[in-house]
Design an enzyme around this catalytic site. Structure first.
Site, PDB file in Angstrom:
ATOM      1  N   CYS A 268      36.740  39.811  36.123  1.00  0.00           N
ATOM      2  CA  CYS A 268      37.460  39.592  37.376  1.00  0.00           C
ATOM      3  C   CYS A 268      38.063  38.190  37.383  1.00  0.00           C
ATOM      4  O   CYS A 268      37.583  37.271  36.729  1.00  0.00           O
ATOM      5  CB  CYS A 268      36.559  39.830  38.587  1.00  0.00           C
ATOM      6  SG  CYS A 268      34.983  38.947  38.580  1.00  0.00           S
ATOM      7  N   SER A 301      32.477  37.583  35.546  1.00  0.00           N
ATOM      8  CA  SER A 301      33.429  36.683  36.193  1.00  0.00           C
ATOM      9  C   SER A 301      34.221  35.925  35.154  1.00  0.00           C
ATOM     10  O   SER A 301      33.754  35.699  34.033  1.00  0.00           O
ATOM     11  CB  SER A 301      32.691  35.680  37.084  1.00  0.00           C
ATOM     12  OG  SER A 301      31.994  34.731  36.283  1.00  0.00           O
ATOM     13  N   ASP A 302      35.449  35.537  35.523  1.00  0.00           N
ATOM     14  CA  ASP A 302      36.102  34.497  34.755  1.00  0.00           C
ATOM     15  C   ASP A 302      35.272  33.227  34.920  1.00  0.00           C
ATOM     16  O   ASP A 302      34.393  33.149  35.793  1.00  0.00           O
ATOM     17  CB  ASP A 302      37.548  34.296  35.232  1.00  0.00           C
ATOM     18  CG  ASP A 302      38.447  33.689  34.166  1.00  0.00           C
ATOM     19  OD1 ASP A 302      37.919  33.051  33.231  1.00  0.00           O
ATOM     20  OD2 ASP A 302      39.678  33.853  34.271  1.00  0.00           O
ATOM     21  N   TRP A 303      35.538  32.226  34.096  1.00  0.00           N
ATOM     22  CA  TRP A 303      34.672  31.052  34.054  1.00  0.00           C
ATOM     23  C   TRP A 303      34.753  30.254  35.362  1.00  0.00           C
ATOM     24  O   TRP A 303      35.796  29.723  35.710  1.00  0.00           O
ATOM     25  CB  TRP A 303      35.026  30.212  32.838  1.00  0.00           C
ATOM     26  CG  TRP A 303      34.217  30.573  31.619  1.00  0.00           C
ATOM     27  CD1 TRP A 303      33.555  29.718  30.804  1.00  0.00           C
ATOM     28  CD2 TRP A 303      33.949  31.892  31.088  1.00  0.00           C
ATOM     29  NE1 TRP A 303      32.884  30.411  29.802  1.00  0.00           N
ATOM     30  CE2 TRP A 303      33.110  31.736  29.952  1.00  0.00           C
ATOM     31  CE3 TRP A 303      34.312  33.178  31.461  1.00  0.00           C
ATOM     32  CZ2 TRP A 303      32.650  32.813  29.197  1.00  0.00           C
ATOM     33  CZ3 TRP A 303      33.856  34.255  30.713  1.00  0.00           C
ATOM     34  CH2 TRP A 303      33.043  34.079  29.611  1.00  0.00           C
ATOM     35  N   ALA A 305      34.561  31.631  38.292  1.00  0.00           N
ATOM     36  CA  ALA A 305      35.284  32.420  39.298  1.00  0.00           C
ATOM     37  C   ALA A 305      34.334  33.127  40.263  1.00  0.00           C
ATOM     38  O   ALA A 305      34.801  33.796  41.189  1.00  0.00           O
ATOM     39  CB  ALA A 305      36.194  33.447  38.629  1.00  0.00           C
TER      40      ALA A 305
END
Length: 807
Positions: A268, A301-303, A305
């Site tokens: 995401c 998650s994206d880093w 995020a």
């Protein structure tokens, strides 16, 4: 303009947007602290059915086809993996299950993302990038996503995926953080080059084949960035406001195809969607991805995020890299998630589901079976571990082939292919090797001093070597006994002009770069500030063309450029759009220039005459605290769809690309493919044929009956020229006006190679899904009313054959 928005809760509202001021949001919508029960999503149970719906192991996908008619069934493989995963976690404590879901924190492991070992689960190594293994040595730098998309060739998409997957496995990477499949909605978008262009169907097919390839190579693939992350500016503080139909038909489609490819993970994105952060969005994560698409893997998650401790309730399964911000020592998961489970805020059943999904993906990819340990060190490039394993194999060959096949010939007035010219002059820094070697900047984040072969940011890797056009053309000139001259200085226009006087061929090389927003290059904060060539490329081309009547332009660009200043100059005799070629960029360009590869690439986006001709523009500005409103008011009319609907003439249309030969199309036919009389889902087919929508059910948008072959279009392609070559026939649907669709919508393509004077029979298969539109009211896919016609041709504006879908 008024548009319909479906919020994260699923409620439908209307909103009116205006572009006369910088719109901002009042703040993100979040879940309240409460007690959240959880029921796991049921697993689709349709029995495999040969030959269309075979039970498939991700390590052994169906063979690639230029006209895919097989829908692989990964459900049995997922079911077996779930059984093993549930058995593993059955004796885990709450803390252990939480550890499975929580990264160890930034720079606390060898990989860019790491989860700890828990019991018999060794933990995971997660690593960029979509074009090769990042932050290590002895790996291949493959052509970027935009280049492989320009091939329009499924076999090359698959082969690239396999090779990248093999290199990831050899380096001990469990989860590859790619492919990237955000849409090229904004021509200036910084990360467009990582993705597959500006059409959902082409992007979806490229994502599908890439994932099948990656996972056949042994690594878990990640579909990213889910969803609506189409610009870099303020990506963590912008709400992409998208109506439900547009979301389904445009932006979610590549992710749906990723699930159909059996993808292990979905990432995401940083942004908000309709006022709710992507990693906390119940509509997109739970309802669309897990329920509607039937996704069985895990959402990460994206880093940094993850924006909320209740994100697991909305569907997030893993937080990366684990800490809230890099090196913060805090986490929204970890102890916070443990506390939420212990006090009943988050159900332990949901925690079990999170841990099961993560471990199941590991079993699903057979990574419990002697998988290599990680031999990368993302945070110390000089660590000898980076050179322990040489993963390159012979992958340079596929790099060179894709580099050539992904090059688009835009203009050719008899200048190409070159035939032993007496002398050649190369002009422009883009022809040269980079001044300080191929890795001048960390993450390629600087002004390129030589050939541009990838953009910048986390979507890059380190070149082991880089072949420039200067080297490749010199090597060919030695064979041809041609004299070669060069001038790599873009800034002395007088000198450049004088250097080409009397030369048989003058080749000008220009580029345009972009990347991820954490790096700013020459004022470009990820996204491009404009659509002009860098290093005064336009002026350089004009200076050369003024002095040489056989000026060939080669571009290495992350996306579209405005080329109006010189495209019609009478002395510009050819334009070669070479995209981003990776290690073998120079060799691939030489292969095109000299005819070793007959150009077959096609544009994956529109090249406009003016930046303002595009339907969506970059949204900039805002204070540090503002959450920008980015309103997708163009709806379904992205890229060529907008140009068609508004009757705007582009410079070069989507799907355009020339060859050194010519092709004619003939003998169009379409046949209906009927399922067997006892087909198990015949009632759903009948319902759809009678105007009904897909049911609101688990896996409803990826159901076999919706995606199995329904119609087959056949026709012949004849090579009417003098050279062997390849063509990419494209099929566009035309709906009746009542359907509310753009005038032409790409729904099929294939590729064919034909010898001079010969013909080949070609087929493109359509499914019921291909003919459907998203019904916002009924929340399903439905066949629109009215007659559906179609065209087959060489681009989105070069139709050769026309037909009608049988009623």
């Amino acid at each position: 303009m008024t548009s319909t928005i479906v919020s994260s809760s699923g409620a439908t509202t209307s909103m009116t947007t205006s572009t006369s001021y910088l719109a901002t949001e009042t703040g993100p919508l979040t879940l309240p602290i409460s007690s959240y029960s959880f029921s796991s999503f049921p697993t689709p149970t349709l029995a495999p059915e040969l030959p269309i719906f075979p039970a498939t192991d991700p390590l052994n996908p169906p063979p690639v086809s230029s006209d895919p008619m097989v829908v692989p069934d990964f459900a049995p493989a997922w079911a077996a993996a779930y059984t093993k995963a549930m058995a593993m976690i059955s004796n885990f404590t709450i803390e252990q299950k939480v550890n499975v879901t929580t990264g160890v924190g930034w720079a606390n492991g060898l990989c860019v993302g790491n989860t700890p070992s828990v019991g018999d689960f060794p933990g995971l190594c997660l690593q960029d990038s979509p074009l090769g293994v990042r932050d290590t040595d002895l790996v291949t730098s493959f052509p970027a996503g935009i280049t492989v998309a320009s091939t329009w060739n499924r076999a090359l998409m698959r082969a690239r995926g396999v090779a990248i997957g093999q290199e990831n496995k050899m380096k001990g990477i469990n989860v590859a953080l790619g492919p990237m499949m955000n849409m090229g909605r904004i021509a200036q978008g910084g990360r467009n080059w990582e993705g597959f262009g500006a059409d959902p169907f082409l992007t979806g097919e490229a994502a599908y084949e890439t994932i099948l390839g990656l996972q056949a190579g042994g690594v878990q693939a990640t579909a990213k960035h889910y969803i609506n992350n189409e610009q870099e500016w303020k990506r963590t503080q912008e709400s992409s406001n998208v109506d439900d139909r547009t979301e389904h038909e445009i932006y979610a489609h590549p992710f749906l195809r990723s699930v159909m490819a059996g993808v292990s993970s979905v990432m995401c994105s940083y942004n908000l969607i309709n006022d709710t952060y992507a990693c906390n969005n119940n509509k997109t994560l739970n309802d669309m991805m897990k329920r509607e698409f039937g996704f069985q893997g895990f959402i990460q998650s994206d880093w940094s995020a993850t924006m909320n401790g209740l994100s697991p309730v909305a569907g997030l399964d893993m937080t990366m890299p684990g800490d809230i911000t890099f090196d913060s020592g805090t986490s929204y998961f970890g102890q916070n998630l443990t506390n939420y489970v212990m006090n009943g805020t988050i159900s332990e059943t949901r925690l079990d589901d999170m841990a099961t999904r993560i471990i199941a993906a590991w079993y699903y990819m057979h990574q419990d079976e002697n998988y290599p340990n990680a031999t990368v060190d993302s945070f110390n490039f000089y660590d000898p571990i980076n050179q322990e394993v040489n993963a390159q194999s012979d992958h340079y060959m596929i790099v060179r082939e894709i580099g050539a096949a992904g090059t688009v010939l835009l203009k050719n007035e008899g200048a190409l292919p070159l035939n032993k010219p007496k002398n050649i002059v190369l002009v422009g820094s883009d022809a040269a090797p980079p001044v300080s070697g191929p890795n001048e900047y960390t993450d390629q984040g600087g002004d390129p001093s030589g050939i541009l072969a990838m953009g910048w940011g986390s979507g890059t890797n380190n070149f082991t070597y880089l072949v420039s056009p200067y080297e490749a053309i010199q090597a060919r000139a030695r064979v041809d006994q041609s004299s070669v001259f060069w001038d790599f200085d873009n800034w002395d226009l007088s000198k450049a002009g004088n250097s080409v006087i009397g030369m048989e061929v003058a080749i000008v090389f220009v580029n345009s770069d972009s990347g991820e927003g954490y790096i700013t290059v020459d004022g470009n904060a990820g996204d491009r500030q404009n659509l002009t060539a860098w290093h005064q490329g336009d002026e350089l081309i004009l200076a050369v063309a003024a002095q040489n009547n056989n000026t060939i332009v080669v571009t290495n660009s992350v996306g579209p450029l405005i080329i109006e200043p010189w495209v019609e100059h009478p002395n510009v005799t050819a334009i070669v759009w070479a995209n981003l070629g990776g290690n073998e960029a120079g060799n691939a360009i030489a292969d095109i220039l000299y005819g070793a590869w007959n150009p077959s690439g096609k544009l994956p986006y529109t090249i406009a005459k003016s930046p303002m001709d595009y339907p969506a523009q970059l949204v900039t500005g805002g204070t540090a605290a503002d959450i920008l409103s980015i309103n997708y008011t163009e709806g379904l009319f992205i890229d060529y769809r907008w140009f068609d609907a508004q009757n705007i003439t582009p410079r070069y249309e989507f799907g355009f690309g020339l060859s050194y030969t010519t092709f004619e199309y003939s003998d169009l036919a379409i046949t209906t493919i009927n399922p067997t009389a006892d087909y198990a889902q015949m009632d759903l087919i009948d319902n759809w044929e009678n105007g009904g929508a897909t049911p609101i059910a688990e896996g409803s948008s990826t159901a076999l009956w919706l995606h199995m072959p329904a119609y087959q279009v056949t026709f012949d392609v004849e090579n009417t020229g003098s050279l062997y070559g390849g063509e990419v026939p494209q099929l566009y649907l035309h709906h009746s006006p009542s359907a509310g669709e753009p005038p032409s919508v790409l729904k099929g393509f294939t590729n064919v190679e034909v010898s001079p004077g010969q013909s080949a029979s070609v087929s493109i298969t359509l499914s019921r899904y291909d003919l459907s539109v998203w019904d916002v009211v009924r929340q399903g896919w439905a066949k629109p009313e009215g007659t559906i016609t179609f065209s087959v041709g060489a681009s989105s504006r070069d139709f050769r054959l026309n037909g009608t879908i049988p009623a």
